[in-house]
Design an enzyme around this catalytic site. Structure first.
Site, short mmCIF file in Angstrom:
data_model
loop_
_atom_site.label_atom_id
_atom_site.label_comp_id
_atom_site.label_asym_id
_atom_site.label_seq_id
_atom_site.Cartn_x
_atom_site.Cartn_y
_atom_site.Cartn_z
N ASP A 17 0.80 -1.24 0.00
CA ASP A 17 0.00 0.00 0.00
C ASP A 17 0.83 1.29 0.00
OD1 ASP A 17 -2.01 -1.84 0.27
OD2 ASP A 17 -2.63 -1.25 2.28
N GLU A 93 -7.15 -3.35 -3.50
CA GLU A 93 -8.49 -3.02 -3.03
C GLU A 93 -8.94 -1.69 -3.61
OE1 GLU A 93 -10.42 -3.81 1.27
OE2 GLU A 93 -8.87 -2.25 1.25
N GLU A 97 -7.55 5.17 -4.57
CA GLU A 97 -6.36 5.64 -3.85
C GLU A 97 -5.12 5.52 -4.75
OE1 GLU A 97 -6.67 5.29 0.84
OE2 GLU A 97 -6.99 3.33 -0.12
#
Length: 374
Positions: A17, A93, A97
């Site tokens: 991430d 996911e 973002e």
């Protein structure tokens, strides 16, 4: 690579991430840089390092991998840093973002006048959008088939898709919401297909465990991209509820009212607008167009807008500023204006400095003559 917080719950120490997390810092840094030159001097190299961690363009760099997250074959990012944990493969996911991270790189390039960052951010943004459109939203309805019974993806895996999350609570508003937050002005790509956007939102109201007050501020900003009046109504209905962490009611109120006043992002495959700068948008409010642009230069800029190649006129924008208009100017800009006193006195002419006319050796009551030599 860079490690943000040791042993954090998002496993950034496994290089997971990073584009999500660092994208927020780069975005905020870009906005600061537009107003504070000292920030760039003091922290610019640190921001460059964050960009290098998530989107390193050097194949043989000894400190960072070549494009840690972005997959050129798949045309989108993966969030896993060390590979997948089971036979589903690696996954991502939040597509939004990722888009936020690439828009942040572009904005940093815009704020620091770095063409390489502008091109890098624009490339990643435009290509990831195509994958988002097909794999996460399936706007053309060619990919998500029975028995999968949803019009979007919660998590995209290397070997499958799933309608769930890595976190709780799992309401339709969060499973779908993870694909639209942080819902900033960089998220206007979500309005390219307003019919789908309405279907996307409507599904949150009919699916099991629907909770319309959850992330209501994020959803109100999203709805503002295609139906601002509905967005205002929803925002008012749930205004006593808590907003998402990192958001604010004042930001949402401003965001929604901006689009309510000027219209929603205009996109049409047959009517294509362009401008002299990449930092522009055209809004449509029942047929009335509003032309918006940000001028990253230090001096005033006359930004021309074009429709299918035809010059529509220009918008004058001060340096490091945003401006908008519903009526583009077609008259030549007054760049070569000359002002002299009558009768003329040596060394007493006026000078046009972009923001006004400046005089020397001119006393009160002097008559002036103005020439436009543009």
């Amino acid at each position: 690579g860079l490690e943000g917080v040791k042993d954090d719950e998002f496993y950034s120490f496994n290089y997971n991430d990073h584009h999500f997390h660092f994208g927020y810092f780069i975005y905020a840094a870009a906005i600061l840089a537009m107003y504070d030159n000292d920030f760039v001097k003091n922290y610019g190299q640190m921001v460059n390092l964050l960009i290098k961690d998530i989107a390193n363009t050097k194949r043989n760099d000894k400190d960072f991998p070549f494009f840690r997250h972005y997959d050129f074959y798949e045309s989108h990012s993966w969030a896993n840093g060390m590979g997948g944990g089971d036979n589903r493969g690696i996954d991502q996911e939040s597509s939004s973002e990722a888009m936020n991270a690439w828009s942040a790189i572009y904005l940093w390039g815009l704020a620091t006048d770095n063409n390489e960052y502008k091109k890098l951010g624009a490339y990643l943004y435009s290509n990831e959008y195509q994958a988002v459109r097909y794999y996460y939203f399936d706007i053309d309805k060619n990919i998500l088939k029975d028995p999968y019974n949803h019009n979007s993806v919660g998590r995209l895996w290397g070997g499958c898709v799933s309608y769930d999350l890595f976190f709780y609570p799992m309401y339709p508003q969060t499973i779908k919401g993870i694909q639209v937050l942080p819902m900033t002005p960089a998220m206007t790509y979500l309005a390219y297909d307003k019919t789908y956007l309405d279907e996307f939102y409507s599904a949150t109201l009919t699916e099991r465990d629907s909770n319309p007050s959850m992330w209501y501020d994020i959803w109100a900003r999203l709805i503002a991209l295609y139906n601002p009046s509905l967005a205002l109504a929803n925002f008012d209905t749930y205004k006593t509820s808590d907003v998402d962490e990192g958001s604010s009611k004042s930001f949402s109120y401003h965001f929604i009212n901006f689009f309510n006043k000027y219209g929603t992002p205009f996109y049409d495959k047959d009517d294509k607008y362009k401008a002299d700068v990449s930092s522009f948008i055209v809004l449509d409010n029942n047929g009335t167009k509003t032309y918006c642009a940000y001028n990253p230069d230090k001096s005033r800029k006359y930004i021309h807008f074009y429709l299918n190649g035809t010059d529509l006129g220009y918008l004058a924008v001060k340096g490091k500023s945003f401006a908008l208009t519903q009526e583009l100017s077609t008259q030549p800009p007054l760049e070569k204006i000359s002002v002299y006193p009558v009768p003329y006195k040596p060394n007493s002419g006026g000078k046009y400095g972009g923001d006004g006319i400046y005089f020397t050796n001119v006393t009160e009551g002097t008559n002036l003559k103005i020439f436009n030599g543009a």
